[in-house]
Design a protein around this motif. Structure first.
Motif, short mmCIF file in Angstrom:
data_model
loop_
_atom_site.label_atom_id
_atom_site.label_comp_id
_atom_site.label_asym_id
_atom_site.label_seq_id
_atom_site.Cartn_x
_atom_site.Cartn_y
_atom_site.Cartn_z
N ALA A 60 0.83 -1.21 0.00
CA ALA A 60 0.00 0.00 0.00
C ALA A 60 0.87 1.26 0.00
CB ALA A 60 -0.94 -0.01 1.21
N ALA A 61 1.96 1.23 0.76
CA ALA A 61 2.88 2.37 0.79
C ALA A 61 3.49 2.60 -0.58
CB ALA A 61 3.96 2.15 1.84
N THR A 120 2.20 1.89 -3.48
CA THR A 120 1.16 2.46 -4.33
C THR A 120 0.98 3.95 -4.04
OG1 THR A 120 0.02 0.34 -4.48
CG2 THR A 120 -1.28 2.30 -4.98
N ARG A 121 0.92 4.31 -2.76
CA ARG A 121 0.78 5.73 -2.39
C ARG A 121 1.98 6.55 -2.85
NH1 ARG A 121 -0.50 3.58 2.51
NH2 ARG A 121 1.41 4.39 3.42
N THR A 126 1.99 7.11 -6.63
CA THR A 126 0.97 8.10 -7.00
C THR A 126 1.44 9.51 -6.66
OG1 THR A 126 -0.79 6.49 -6.68
CG2 THR A 126 -1.43 8.80 -6.65
N GLU A 127 1.94 9.69 -5.45
CA GLU A 127 2.41 11.01 -5.04
C GLU A 127 3.62 11.45 -5.86
OE1 GLU A 127 3.99 13.55 -1.17
OE2 GLU A 127 3.46 11.45 -0.91
#
Length: 121
Positions: A99-100, A102-103, A106-107
């Motif tokens: 999840a990290a 993916t975040r 994106t950022e």
């Protein structure tokens, strides 16, 4: 006779000072992007992704930006801080590591696009 501290202060005030470089308006974004690249450099191999050389991406980012030594050091420091932040907590791929990633992707994509759109020549 004047106290010694007054003479020292006066000497400091009249001595020539080196000019300080002014950061570009995107410096904060560049430091955050560097931190993200460092985080990805640490996390993605844990989850089996060896396709992107995040350290190489960081080197290319610095080369393209051509920062002075102070800014270069801050960018490298942000990269290292991003790496270390995740290295403290992750030793293997977990759902939160995925999840990290993916975040962060994106950022990082958003920051890179914004910097390019606003400041590229």
């Amino acid at each position: 006779m004047k106290p010694l501290w007054r003479l020292c202060l006066l000497a400091m005030l009249v001595a020539p000072c080196p000019a300080l470089a002014i950061d570009p308006p995107y410096q904060g974004q560049m430091e955050r992007l560097s931190e993200i690249l460092g985080s990805l450099y640490m996390l993605t191999p844990l989850c089996g992704d060896q396709t992107t050389d995040w350290r190489g991406q960081m080197a290319e980012l610095i080369e393209l930006d051509e920062p002075d030594e102070d800014r270069r050091a801050r960018l490298a420091g942000a990269f290292n801080a991003g790496y270390e932040a995740y290295a403290r907590f992750y030793r293997s791929c977990t759902p939160s590591a995925e999840a990290a990633i993916t975040r962060l992707l994106t950022e990082g994509d958003s920051l890179a696009r914004d910097i390019h759109q606003r400041y590229a020549e």
